[in-house]
Write a protein that holds these residues in place. Structure first.
Motif, PDB file in Angstrom:
ATOM      1  N   UNK A  67       0.812  -1.217   0.000  1.00 13.89           N
ATOM      2  CA  UNK A  67       0.000   0.000   0.000  1.00 13.89           C
ATOM      3  C   UNK A  67       0.846   1.268   0.000  1.00 13.89           C
ATOM      4  N   UNK A  68       1.981   1.222   0.700  1.00 11.11           N
ATOM      5  CA  UNK A  68       2.839   2.397   0.700  1.00 11.11           C
ATOM      6  C   UNK A  68       3.980   2.245  -0.283  1.00 11.11           C
ATOM      7  N   UNK A  87      13.777   0.806   0.393  1.00  8.89           N
ATOM      8  CA  UNK A  87      13.597   1.186  -1.012  1.00  8.89           C
ATOM      9  C   UNK A  87      12.149   1.559  -1.249  1.00  8.89           C
ATOM     10  N   UNK A  88      11.929   2.751  -1.777  1.00 14.10           N
ATOM     11  CA  UNK A  88      10.569   3.120  -2.164  1.00 14.10           C
ATOM     12  C   UNK A  88      10.355   2.629  -3.584  1.00 14.10           C
ATOM     13  N   UNK A  89       9.780   1.448  -3.689  1.00 21.37           N
ATOM     14  CA  UNK A  89       9.599   0.863  -5.011  1.00 21.37           C
ATOM     15  C   UNK A  89       9.216  -0.594  -4.860  1.00 21.37           C
TER      16      UNK A  89
ATOM     17  N   UNK B 523       4.137   5.848  -8.938  1.00 23.85           N
ATOM     18  CA  UNK B 523       4.162   4.443  -8.588  1.00 23.85           C
ATOM     19  C   UNK B 523       2.977   4.251  -7.667  1.00 23.85           C
ATOM     20  N   UNK B 524       2.034   3.374  -8.033  1.00 20.03           N
ATOM     21  CA  UNK B 524       0.820   3.250  -7.236  1.00 20.03           C
ATOM     22  C   UNK B 524       0.442   1.793  -7.032  1.00 20.03           C
ATOM     23  N   UNK B 525       0.004   1.482  -5.814  1.00 18.08           N
ATOM     24  CA  UNK B 525      -0.640   0.197  -5.597  1.00 18.08           C
ATOM     25  C   UNK B 525      -2.142   0.442  -5.621  1.00 18.08           C
ATOM     26  N   UNK B 526      -2.855  -0.314  -6.458  1.00 14.84           N
ATOM     27  CA  UNK B 526      -4.269  -0.026  -6.653  1.00 14.84           C
ATOM     28  C   UNK B 526      -5.122  -1.255  -6.358  1.00 14.84           C
ATOM     29  N   UNK B 527      -6.325  -1.002  -5.874  1.00 14.80           N
ATOM     30  CA  UNK B 527      -7.301  -2.081  -5.788  1.00 14.80           C
ATOM     31  C   UNK B 527      -8.156  -2.006  -7.040  1.00 14.80           C
ATOM     32  N   UNK B 528      -8.861  -3.106  -7.311  1.00 14.33           N
ATOM     33  CA  UNK B 528      -9.697  -3.105  -8.509  1.00 14.33           C
ATOM     34  C   UNK B 528     -10.723  -1.990  -8.410  1.00 14.33           C
ATOM     35  N   UNK B 529     -10.831  -1.190  -9.465  1.00 14.97           N
ATOM     36  CA  UNK B 529     -11.761  -0.067  -9.467  1.00 14.97           C
ATOM     37  C   UNK B 529     -11.108   1.262  -9.148  1.00 14.97           C
ATOM     38  N   UNK B 530      -9.871   1.229  -8.618  1.00 16.41           N
ATOM     39  CA  UNK B 530      -9.178   2.480  -8.299  1.00 16.41           C
ATOM     40  C   UNK B 530      -8.773   3.227  -9.571  1.00 16.41           C
ATOM     41  N   UNK B 610      -4.734  -6.763  -5.453  1.00 21.56           N
ATOM     42  CA  UNK B 610      -4.139  -5.438  -5.476  1.00 21.56           C
ATOM     43  C   UNK B 610      -2.894  -5.534  -6.353  1.00 21.56           C
ATOM     44  N   UNK B 611      -2.648  -4.503  -7.122  1.00 18.82           N
ATOM     45  CA  UNK B 611      -1.480  -4.568  -7.995  1.00 18.82           C
ATOM     46  C   UNK B 611      -0.752  -3.231  -7.972  1.00 18.82           C
ATOM     47  N   UNK B 612       0.562  -3.308  -8.147  1.00 17.31           N
ATOM     48  CA  UNK B 612       1.373  -2.107  -8.148  1.00 17.31           C
ATOM     49  C   UNK B 612       1.780  -1.778  -9.580  1.00 17.31           C
ATOM     50  N   UNK B 613       1.515  -0.540  -9.959  1.00 21.67           N
ATOM     51  CA  UNK B 613       1.820  -0.116 -11.325  1.00 21.67           C
ATOM     52  C   UNK B 613       2.787   1.049 -11.319  1.00 21.67           C
ATOM     53  N   UNK B 614       3.579   1.079 -12.372  1.00 19.16           N
ATOM     54  CA  UNK B 614       4.394   2.258 -12.602  1.00 19.16           C
ATOM     55  C   UNK B 614       3.773   2.992 -13.781  1.00 19.16           C
TER      56      UNK B 614
END
Lengths: 150, 659
Positions: A67-68, A87-89, B523-530, B610-614
């Motif tokens: 989340x962060x 590491x922020x990543x 850089x974001x971690x998103x839930x479905x629908x975000x 949840x997925x993290x995208x750049x």
């Protein structure tokens, strides 16, 4: 003054300014490749400077907060010297136990704040994956193997 | 197959040694029969190299895993195209490809119609054959392409997925064609020095060769950048990696060379400079290969470690010493008839400044590339200079070059007056100042991009002025309608206007390069629908899914993209997992427009989807690719054989009994 000398002088001025540009730009954007041990001993010397170091990922030390988007882990060298990394990543590919990790970043209060985290895999595919290949490491690996064998 | 393959290599090695010896003796004894025999041998070597290549293609295409190379770089499930392109995935194969091009060029020069009865020819093919000998020594003893394994493995190791990309089919071929292409002008230059032929014949004869080599170098670099952009997923196309630098340095020196030879052709000046430039460019191609193949620097390209690099270094030293010796021993002759500068404010001097800047740039790149090696030798620690170093140094250099490009075409040869400068520059200068004002008005406050874009505008405008002036001057005489006059104008001086088109291509590329100052990243971690907003785009994460493609699995995300309330469709960033490869690879989703690229990388995902995208918005990247097309068109236009101004230069140097 002949025309040729004039032109040559002008040319020298151009070249000189490029040289000055070079020399002034070098220290500001350079970093050092050091070992974990050096980072430990001379911590104050490297404080706030851009460094590159590498080590084995310590089993079970990975703490990933999706989340962060924060990644914390610990690296160690062959002698057990440890270095904490923040590491922020995201986790790089192949981020599993015993992989070799290269980190680039700044040392702050004994923690390396990494801007870049890469892995190098000591698997059977060594030398095959151009991204993760490091000749020095494999040379050592080979030497270790030979020593083990003897 | 094994026997034919190795035979083709060893036989070619023997023949190339024979060809060199025969040419050497033929020149020494002035015996035409020996020369002809040597020339014949170069053709035979080319045929043998073609056989080796064909054989390798057959082995790769039919998956003969008992051959080590086939086993190392392919697997049976690869598409045929990638099986074949694995020929340049490894050391042995890529050197075979290089050798093939080299022997092809040698045969082309040896049997060129323009070089018939020219006493330079034996020298030129002898020098090229020296290169061939070196490559065949490597192929025969260091990296052998046709090695058998003890048994027949059921399956190969597969091709690195990162290399399974159309860019990687073309990039190495283009780079090698560029590298090998430089051997030709180098050989011509040395041959003319040995023959004490001090005129510009070699420059004129090799103009096409050099431009074509330069175009391939350009293409190789840009395709490599495009590949990095779409395949590596770090969001950019150029990282100042040692290997990128290795092919960028000869590009810079050849660019300098292409300009300074114009001064030699017209004014008979800068002869030593041009000779040095071509020797340097040639040496840099070998130095680049040394960097790539030796593993002395950590880089994304590093081939497996081998002492191959050392051989290239030795060969480079040998060729450079040879070339320098020949150059020095002819120094007084060259010096004798060299022209003088006639004015400080002239085309000659502006070309010279362009050269100095390009060379300064080369030195800067060289410095940054070898700095870790130097510092390790001197101080014991590897000090790396990063991307910021290159950007700080190369940005002003780029600006200075663009400015010179804007000014240069409008300055007259020999001498320019202030009035002539005012006439040519006033209007473009005013318009570019207005553009600078507009950019500031639009809210761009950084000095560098505003200055850079204004200079680019200035350069484009002076070039357009040049086209307009030419056309109207022609119309005054011929009374042709505008399009006809324009067409006749450029078709009659292809070199000049082709060059201008290349400049315009560079300008378009520069617009894109400067655009990189305004990239946005999240850089974001998103839930479905975000949803995420970036650079005017709204991106919604709809779902995560999986599909299979052949033996490989792909995990992908569906991302809905909107801009200003308009639905722009779905983008799918992917991760690909391979049956035959341990590491997954990233397939970036890019939506490219003239204005900007939206660039999405699927970086990680959790069990709860949840997925993290750049996310990146890279402005104006497309301009870099478009500029490259324009550049290639311009260069092809410049070297295209037309009806006009296409005279074969006449050889006026010393004559020999043999040719």
């Amino acid at each position: 003054m002949t025309k040729n000398t004039k032109v040559i002088l002008g040319g020298c001025a151009v070249f000189l300014s490029i040289m000055i540009l070079l020399i002034t730009a070098t220290p500001a954007s350079s970093g050092s490749e050091i070992s974990i041990l050096e980072a430990k001993i001379n911590e104050s010397q490297y404080e706030g400077r851009y460094i590159t170091t590498e080590g084995f990922l310590v089993n079970g030390s990975v703490d990933w907060e999706p989340d962060t988007i924060e990644l914390r882990f610990t690296l160690e060298d062959e002698d057990g010297n440890e270095l904490d990394v923040y590491h922020h990543g995201v986790r790089p590919d192949n981020f599993s136990d015993d992989v070799i990790v290269i980190v680039h970043g700044f040392l702050n209060d004994g923690i390396l704040e990494a801007e870049k985290v890469q892995t190098r895999c000591p698997s059977a595919y060594e030398g095959e994956d151009p991204d993760n290949y490091d000749p020095d490491f494999h040379r050592e690996l080979l030497r270790d193997d030979k020593e083990d064998g003897s | 197959m094994y026997i034919i393959g190795n035979l083709s290599i060893y036989l070619a090695l023997i023949l190339s040694v024979y060809a060199f010896a025969s040419l050497f003796l033929g020149i020494k004894k002035q015996d035409q029969r020996l020369i002809d025999s040597g020339r014949g041998a170069t053709l035979a070597i080319f045929i043998l190299a073609s056989i080796s290549m064909l054989l390798m293609f057959i082995l790769l295409g039919t998956s003969q895993f008992q051959f080590e190379y086939v086993y190392q770089y392919t697997s049976s499930d690869l598409p045929l195209l990638y099986k074949l392109s694995a020929l340049w995935a490894g050391n042995a194969g890529s050197l075979l490809l290089w050798t093939f091009f080299l022997t092809m060029y040698a045969a082309m020069v040896g049997y060129s119609k323009k070089m018939v009865r020219n006493p330079m020819t034996p020298y030129i093919i002898a020098i090229m054959t020296l290169n061939t000998i070196f490559f065949y020594l490597i192929l025969a003893f260091v990296t052998k392409p046709f090695m058998l394994l003890d048994g027949v493995p059921p399956e190969g190791r597969g091709l690195n997925p990162m290399l399974q990309d159309p860019g990687m089919i073309l990039h190495p071929v283009a780079i090698y064609l560029g590298y090998v292409g430089l051997v030709v002008p180098f050989a011509f230059a040395i041959a003319s020095l040995i023959l004490k032929n001090m005129d510009s014949f070699w420059v004129k004869m090799t103009r096409r060769w050099t431009i074509i080599a330069w175009v391939f170098l350009t293409l190789g670099n840009v395709i490599g950048g495009y590949w990095a952009y779409t395949e590596l997923g770090w969001g950019g196309y150029w990282a100042w990696d040692p290997v990128e630098n290795a092919s960028f340095m000869p590009w810079l020196t050849v660019t300098a060379y292409l300009h300074s030879v114009m001064i030699q052709e017209r004014k008979n000046m800068l002869k030593i400079w041009n000779l040095s430039l071509i020797i340097l460019s040639y040496a840099l191609t070998l130095f680049g290969t040394f960097l790539v193949r030796s593993g002395v620097l950590t880089s994304v390209h590093a081939f497996g470690e081998s002492n191959l690099g050392a051989y290239f270094l030795i060969f480079m030293a040998f060729m450079v010493i040879l070339a320098m010796y020949v150059l020095m021993s002819r120094y007084h002759l060259i010096k004798k008839d060299t022209g003088q500068f006639e004015s400080f404010l002239s085309k000659e001097s502006s070309f010279l400044i362009n050269n100095l800047i390009l060379l300064g740039g080369t030195f800067a790149v060289f410095w940054g590339t070898v700095f870790p090696l130097v510092s390790e030798a001197v101080r014991g620690t590897k000090v790396t200079v990063g991307i910021p170093f290159f950007n700080t140094v190369m940005s002003p250099i780029l600006l200075a070059l663009l400015f010179i490009m804007a000014v240069c075409p409008l300055i007259a040869w020999q001498r320019s007056s202030m009035k002539n400068i005012r006439d040519n520059f006033l209007i473009p200068a005013i318009i570019s100042l207005v553009i600078a004002g507009l950019l500031v008005f639009m809210g761009i406050r950084d000095a560098y991009p505003v200055i850079a874009w204004s200079i680019i505008a200035f350069m484009v405008l002076t070039h357009i002025t040049e086209f307009i002036r030419g056309t109207s001057a022609r119309r005054k005489v011929t009374k042709e309608p505008v399009p006809v006059a324009f067409y006749n104008l450029i078709i009659r001086s292809r070199r000049r206007y082709g060059g201008y088109i290349v400049h315009l291509g560079i300008a378009i590329m520069a617009v894109g390069i400067v655009g990189a100052n305004f990239d946005l990243e999240r850089l974001e971690t998103m839930e479905i629908g975000d949803s995420v907003e970036i650079g005017g785009y709204t991106v919604t994460y709809e779902n995560l899914a999986q599909r299979s493609e052949g033996v490989n699995d792909i995990v992908y995300a569906n991302m809905r993209v909107e801009r200003d309330g308009r639905d722009l469709g779905i983008m799918q960033p992917e991760r690909m997992f391979y049956l035959n490869w341990e590491e997954p690879s990233t397939n970036v989703a890019v939506r490219s427009t003239l204005r900007d690229d939206l660039y999405i990388v699927l970086s990680a995902w959790e069990e709860d989807q949840r997925a993290t995208f750049q996310f990146k918005v890279n402005p104006l990247v497309k301009w870099v690719w478009i500029g490259t097309y324009v550049l290639v068109i311009g260069a092809v236009f410049a070297v295209w054989k037309g009806r006009y101004g296409n005279v074969t230069p006449r050889y006026a140097g010393p004559q020999r009994k043999v040719y």
